[in-house]
Motif scaffolding. Sequence first.
Motif, PDB file in Angstrom:
ATOM      1  N   ASP A  59       0.841  -1.196   0.000  1.00 16.35           N
ATOM      2  CA  ASP A  59       0.000   0.000   0.000  1.00 16.35           C
ATOM      3  C   ASP A  59       0.878   1.249   0.000  1.00 16.35           C
ATOM      4  O   ASP A  59       0.980   1.958   0.995  1.00 16.35           O
ATOM      5  N   SER A  96      -8.946  -4.918  -3.137  1.00 15.66           N
ATOM      6  CA  SER A  96      -9.482  -4.900  -1.783  1.00 15.66           C
ATOM      7  C   SER A  96      -8.980  -3.650  -1.051  1.00 15.66           C
ATOM      8  O   SER A  96      -8.031  -3.004  -1.490  1.00 15.66           O
ATOM      9  N   THR A 113      -5.039  -3.837   3.990  1.00  7.87           N
ATOM     10  CA  THR A 113      -4.926  -4.179   5.404  1.00  7.87           C
ATOM     11  C   THR A 113      -3.496  -4.635   5.647  1.00  7.87           C
ATOM     12  O   THR A 113      -2.877  -5.259   4.783  1.00  7.87           O
ATOM     13  N   ASN A 114      -2.964  -4.299   6.801  1.00  7.67           N
ATOM     14  CA  ASN A 114      -1.591  -4.663   7.150  1.00  7.67           C
ATOM     15  C   ASN A 114      -0.586  -4.229   6.088  1.00  7.67           C
ATOM     16  O   ASN A 114       0.396  -4.918   5.819  1.00  7.67           O
ATOM     17  N   ALA A 141      -2.617  -4.781  -0.323  1.00  8.41           N
ATOM     18  CA  ALA A 141      -3.944  -4.909  -0.918  1.00  8.41           C
ATOM     19  C   ALA A 141      -3.919  -6.038  -1.942  1.00  8.41           C
ATOM     20  O   ALA A 141      -2.982  -6.151  -2.733  1.00  8.41           O
TER      21      ALA A 141
END
Length: 93
Positions: free
Chosen positions: A25, A50, A53-54, A57
């Motif tokens: 990201d 998506s 997260t963490n 993507a």
Amino acid sequence: TIFSRFSTLRRYSAYTITFYAMLKDTAGVLSRVLSVFASSGANILTINQSIPTNGCAALTISAETSDMEESLEQLLSQVSGLEGVVKFEILAG
């Protein structure tokens, strides 16, 4: 490996191929991936990403590959080698 699944990737170049990617990201990663597709002559049909997260993507790209000027092996190699690409493979085709 993915190459054993598609022993002759060149023969699949007349089909719609769906690719799966895991991207960091960070700014510009998706742009660099799409640039490789554009320069290869692939026609992108869909892009689904998506929410990151963490720090990563998940992304799928479906592309028509019949007008590609290079092999799928080259496309896979070029995208996989980009900074910020954690994983890149053929999902379906």
